[in-house]
Design an enzyme around this catalytic site. Structure first.
Site, PDB file in Angstrom:
ATOM      1  N   GLU A   1     -72.912  26.978  93.908  1.00  0.00           N
ATOM      2  CA  GLU A   1     -71.930  26.213  94.343  1.00  0.00           C
ATOM      3  C   GLU A   1     -71.351  26.529  95.832  1.00  0.00           C
ATOM      4  OE1 GLU A   1     -69.517  26.125  90.479  1.00  0.00           O
ATOM      5  OE2 GLU A   1     -69.596  24.026  90.884  1.00  0.00           O
TER       6      GLU A   1
ATOM      7  N   GLU B   1     -74.452  26.751  83.478  1.00  0.00           N
ATOM      8  CA  GLU B   1     -73.056  26.975  82.844  1.00  0.00           C
ATOM      9  C   GLU B   1     -73.150  26.149  81.634  1.00  0.00           C
ATOM     10  OE1 GLU B   1     -73.591  26.235  86.315  1.00  0.00           O
ATOM     11  OE2 GLU B   1     -71.765  26.754  87.313  1.00  0.00           O
TER      12      GLU B   1
HETATM   13  N1  3HC Z   1     -70.017  37.580  85.128  1.00  0.00           N
HETATM   14  C1  3HC Z   1     -70.062  38.866  84.842  1.00  0.00           C
HETATM   15  N2  3HC Z   1     -70.973  39.521  84.568  1.00  0.00           N
HETATM   16  C2  3HC Z   1     -72.118  39.182  84.523  1.00  0.00           C
HETATM   17  C3  3HC Z   1     -72.514  38.014  84.753  1.00  0.00           C
HETATM   18  C4  3HC Z   1     -71.213  37.020  85.115  1.00  0.00           C
HETATM   19  N3  3HC Z   1     -71.539  35.739  85.200  1.00  0.00           N
HETATM   20  N4  3HC Z   1     -73.827  37.883  84.660  1.00  0.00           N
HETATM   21  C5  3HC Z   1     -74.287  38.992  84.360  1.00  0.00           C
HETATM   22  N5  3HC Z   1     -73.269  39.829  84.461  1.00  0.00           N
HETATM   23  C6  3HC Z   1     -73.353  41.550  84.122  1.00  0.00           C
HETATM   24  C7  3HC Z   1     -74.105  41.685  82.665  1.00  0.00           C
HETATM   25  O1  3HC Z   1     -72.941  41.661  81.735  1.00  0.00           O
HETATM   26  C8  3HC Z   1     -74.630  42.931  82.875  1.00  0.00           C
HETATM   27  O2  3HC Z   1     -73.692  43.709  82.745  1.00  0.00           O
HETATM   28  P1  3HC Z   1     -73.759  45.207  82.126  1.00  0.00           P
HETATM   29  O3  3HC Z   1     -74.861  45.941  83.290  1.00  0.00           O
HETATM   30  O4  3HC Z   1     -72.365  45.903  82.401  1.00  0.00           O
HETATM   31  O5  3HC Z   1     -74.236  45.276  80.917  1.00  0.00           O
HETATM   32  C9  3HC Z   1     -75.180  42.898  84.303  1.00  0.00           C
HETATM   33  O6  3HC Z   1     -74.474  41.903  85.028  1.00  0.00           O
HETATM   34  C10 3HC Z   1     -76.697  42.523  84.235  1.00  0.00           C
HETATM   35  O7  3HC Z   1     -76.931  41.447  83.541  1.00  0.00           O
HETATM   36  P2  3HC Z   1     -78.124  41.144  82.624  1.00  0.00           P
HETATM   37  O8  3HC Z   1     -78.287  42.359  81.640  1.00  0.00           O
HETATM   38  O9  3HC Z   1     -78.127  39.983  81.990  1.00  0.00           O
HETATM   39  O10 3HC Z   1     -79.391  41.466  83.794  1.00  0.00           O
HETATM   40  P3  3HC Z   1     -80.568  40.342  84.008  1.00  0.00           P
HETATM   41  O11 3HC Z   1     -81.212  40.887  85.068  1.00  0.00           O
HETATM   42  O12 3HC Z   1     -81.300  40.424  82.670  1.00  0.00           O
HETATM   43  O13 3HC Z   1     -80.001  39.135  84.045  1.00  0.00           O
HETATM   44  C11 3HC Z   1     -78.812  37.177  85.264  1.00  0.00           C
HETATM   45  C12 3HC Z   1     -79.329  38.479  85.117  1.00  0.00           C
HETATM   46  C13 3HC Z   1     -79.912  36.272  85.204  1.00  0.00           C
HETATM   47  C14 3HC Z   1     -77.735  37.067  86.512  1.00  0.00           C
HETATM   48  C15 3HC Z   1     -77.968  37.128  83.862  1.00  0.00           C
HETATM   49  O14 3HC Z   1     -76.949  38.074  83.775  1.00  0.00           O
HETATM   50  C16 3HC Z   1     -77.364  35.728  83.716  1.00  0.00           C
HETATM   51  O15 3HC Z   1     -78.055  34.739  83.408  1.00  0.00           O
HETATM   52  N6  3HC Z   1     -76.058  35.778  83.883  1.00  0.00           N
HETATM   53  C17 3HC Z   1     -75.050  34.643  83.635  1.00  0.00           C
HETATM   54  C18 3HC Z   1     -75.181  33.751  84.947  1.00  0.00           C
HETATM   55  C19 3HC Z   1     -74.097  32.528  84.509  1.00  0.00           C
HETATM   56  O16 3HC Z   1     -74.038  31.821  83.537  1.00  0.00           O
HETATM   57  N7  3HC Z   1     -73.724  32.116  85.667  1.00  0.00           N
HETATM   58  C20 3HC Z   1     -72.730  31.066  85.507  1.00  0.00           C
HETATM   59  C21 3HC Z   1     -71.198  31.410  85.148  1.00  0.00           C
HETATM   60  S1  3HC Z   1     -70.162  30.006  84.850  1.00  0.00           S
HETATM   61  C22 3HC Z   1     -69.820  29.566  86.509  1.00  0.00           C
HETATM   62  O17 3HC Z   1     -70.172  30.154  87.465  1.00  0.00           O
HETATM   63  C23 3HC Z   1     -68.551  28.491  86.528  1.00  0.00           C
HETATM   64  C24 3HC Z   1     -68.470  28.064  87.898  1.00  0.00           C
HETATM   65  O18 3HC Z   1     -69.344  26.750  88.047  1.00  0.00           O
HETATM   66  C25 3HC Z   1     -67.081  27.749  88.337  1.00  0.00           C
END
Ligand code: 3HC
Length: 690
Positions: free
Chosen positions: A105, A125
């Protein structure tokens, strides 16, 4: 602590760099830093063009998930996005890694988006029960059209930057350092050598309103039968973008986002996300180094041993497969070769990868052949004394630091370790499924298991892409205990008057794919490694079904009668059999509602979870939830039994347990933990730590 946002100006170009490892989540300090840097760049006379970039492995992957449960702090992301959208100076975004959610975004409001080749773009999301809440539902459909936008936001699946260019989401894909490329482009804009775009972008949402309405209607039709609110709200927001003025559309999105953040489903989905990320990172092992593992020995070349070998090869390990019976060993190696052939034929493995993997596997018919292994995994059908004898023999052949793991769910690790002389090297690792289907792996540690040994197995499980839950050796694994409680409660309800079909319907309506009775059938019919792993006493109705030849691998039937397509139908004979159990016990059947079934199921599982915590077998409620989510199809949007109990209220469930305990005190007696938590105004979630 380094600043999470850096700002430097060179020859009229301000480069604002986000630096919040590991994945540049847009936490409060990042948002504050961004707001300040943007305002400075906007007002500074020496800045003509702004570049937004990110350090480390990725462009921001979205909002910081851990902040949703806390009161909001600092500027919201939507405000920052609006500030960029209104900024009179051109803003370029330099994307790499994964640009997700709020991160994407942020990029959407830039005037020009460059992406490193291979960058992945997505709005995940929906998988957290949310929607893009920083203007994404409004801006994305305008940029790429409602159909593609809805596709992205409803599926949550990422796409590659190349596809982003086709859709108009990305302006340019670059090879090499994208931040450098963006700065070079910005310099050209400053010196008048380049214009970013000839004119404003077309509004692809309003280009053809009838077509946009049709795309929205199609998306609504596609949702029929889906029960979560986020997809519905995403479509509503896109409709609002089409029908309302911009400001009102944004306000509509903000309300929808606020509702979803507060919803129990999103809380549970976020809980599941965090449970998966925390799996295999127990806090007490922080800083404990795993022992290096390159060469793994697998003992037993039967189907389980070969499945383990295939999994380990896929994770990059070298494997020596051992079997004393040379014929079995040859068959095992052949099964591995055949599986690789099939993978090549299916296109999931290249011929080169197959050759490379084949070079990493060998066979051994004597235990001395395993001398070079860093870890030996026993996958035989031996009983506990048999495994103890095997480990005693192995001890003589292996180096002192080699880890000894058994894959038997039913073995007491303390007893096994006590039978040999290297108790600290012994550990249990139970793979619920060696292939991709079930990701759950339960690790059982004994009193003497060395922390480095646990860390070694956790590291191995992570490399296989599975999720590890660790339990201390006690009376059974977490999954055995929970599933036993679940089945015993179903058994008691059948005796009381519910049919297996009532129970299954109630649990399917709770969100399970199969109810407990059908799950038992399928396990019996398919003979999978899942279900209730060895060691748990089967409930009596089940016993009777087995005795009557009605249930089990050879019976071809179970609680249901199955047709050739695998569809199960209710079976009057089963109902008669259950009625006969009631007659024998002198029980008059009563009517049992679906609500009662669901309440009892959650109470039984959560109470068993509370016992496991009290006994120190499970280390935190999150682990118990993960076992049910990753191993047994507990609905993700309910977050697992402990999360469901938290949401339902501990007092209510404790009181239900007390009521049920009047029927069967041993089974339903509330664990002490309920009272401890209730007294202190706490929930299970408070026991999960940071
Ligand atoms: N917030 C905080 N921490 C996050 C995070 C997030 N959105 N996404 C990942 N992390 C952290 C994980 O907890 C992990 O922490 P750790 O090393 O301390 O355990 C570290 O980042 C690495 O994550 P993964 O182990 O999952 O690593 P991968 O390489 O396998 O995957 C990723 C990386 C593809 C980024 C995956 O973590 C992911 O899909 N994350 C979620 C992304 C997401 O859902 N984003 C949307 C959030 S909601 C939003 O943005 C609302 C907005 O519209 C207002």
């Amino acid at each position: 602590m380094p600043e999470p946002v850096a700002n430097r100006v060179t020859d009229g170009v301000a480069v604002i760099t986000i630096d919040n490892p590991p994945v540049n989540a847009l936490s409060a300090p990042v948002r504050a830093g961004l707001a300040a840097a943007l305002s400075e760049a906007e007002t500074s006379a020496s800045v003509r063009v702004i570049v937004l970039a990110a350090r480390g492995r990725s462009w921001p992957v979205g909002a910081d998930i851990h902040e949703f449960d806390k009161p909001p702090v600092g500027p919201p992301l939507s405000e920052i996005c609006t500030a960029i959208a209104l900024c009179p100076k051109p803003v370029l975004a330099a994307l790499h890694g994964t640009a997700l959610g709020g991160g994407l975004e942020l990029a959407l409001v830039a005037d020009y988006r460059l992406a490193a080749a291979g960058t992945r773009l997505g709005f995940p999301e929906v998988s957290l029960g949310l929607l893009p809440g920083a203007g994404g539902t409004q801006r994305l459909p305008r940029l790429i059209g409602p159909k593609a936008a809805l596709g992205m936001m409803l599926s949550g699946l990422p796409m590659l930057a190349r596809r982003g260019v086709e859709l108009g989401l990305i302006d340019e894909v670059v090879t090499g350092d994208v931040a450098v490329a963006a700065e070079e482009l910005a310099q050209k804009v400053v010196s008048g050598l380049r214009r970013l775009r000839p004119g404003p972008r077309p509004d692809r949402l309003r280009e053809d309103p009838a077509q946009s309405l049709a795309a929205i209607a199609d998306a609504r039709k596609g949702l029929l039968g889906r029960r979560l609110p986020a997809p519905v709200r995403i479509i509503d927001c896109v409709e609002a973008a089409l029908l309302l003025p911009e400001e009102e559309g944004a306000a509509y999105e903000a309300v929808a986002f606020g509702d979803l953040v507060e919803s129990s489903q999103s809380a549970a989905l976020r809980h599941a996300f965090i449970a998966e990320r925390r799996a295999g990172h127990p806090p007490e092992l922080e800083g404990v180094l795993p022992r290096p593992v390159a060469q793994v020995g697998v003992i037993g070349a039967g189907p389980e041993g070969t499945a383990a070998t295939l999994m380990l090869l896929a994770a990059g390990y070298s494997v020596i497969l051992f079997d004393r019976v040379t014929g079995t060993l040859a068959e095992g190696l052949e099964r591995i070769a055949t599986a690789h052939e099939m993978a090549v034929a299916a296109g999931t493995l290249s011929p080169e990868q197959r050759e490379e993997a084949w070079d990493r596997v060998s066979g051994a018919a004597s235990l001395a052949g395993l001398a070079a292994c860093d870890l030996v995994i026993e996958a035989t059908d031996l009983d506990e004394p048999g495994v103890a004898r095997l480990f005693a023999e192995l001890e003589r052949e292996l180096r002192p630091s080699t880890v000894l793991a058994t894959t038997h769910g039913g073995i007491d690790i303390d007893r096994l370790a006590g039978a040999g002389s290297r108790a600290d090297d012994v550990i249990g690792v139970y793979f619920h499924d060696y292939q991709a289907n079930k990701r759950l792996v339960e690790i059982v540690t004994g009193t003497a298991t060395a922390p480095a040994v646990t860390a070694t197995i956790l590291a191995l499980v992570r490399k296989t892409g599975k999720l590890a839950v660790r339990a201390r050796s006690g009376a059974g694994m977490i999954s055995q205990r929970l599933m036993r409680a679940y089945h015993l409660m179903a058994e008691a309800l059948m005796e009381a008057g519910a049919s297996p079909y009532d129970i299954d319907r109630a649990m399917v309506s709770f969100g399970f794919r199969h109810g407990p009775c059908q799950a038992l059938d399928l396990e019996g019919l398919e003979g999978s490694a899942g279900g209730v792993p060895g060691g748990s006493a089967p409930p009596t109705i089940r016993q009777r079904l087995v005795a009557a030849g009605r249930l089990g691998r050879d019976a071809g039937r179970g609680f249901y009668r199955y047709d050739e397509t695998g569809r199960g139908a209710e079976d009057p004979e089963v109902l008669e059999l259950i009625e006969s159990v009631r007659r024998d016990k002198g029980i008059a059947a009563r009517s049992v509602s679906g609500r009662e079934i669901r309440h009892r199921a959650v109470a039984a599982m959560a109470n068993e979870g509370a016992r496991l915590l009290g006994e120190g077998v499970a280390s935190c409620p999150l682990d118990i939830d993960l076992v049910m989510l990753a191993g047994f199809g507990f609905p993700r949007w309910r977050g697992g039994p402990m999360q469901t109990a938290d949401q339902a209220g501990l007092l209510r469930i404790r009181n239900d347990l007390r009521d049920y305990a009047r029927e069967d005190a041993d089974f339903w007696q509330p664990a002490d933990l309920w009272d401890d938590l209730i007294k202190n105004g706490r929930k299970f979630a408070d026991l999960n730590g940071g």
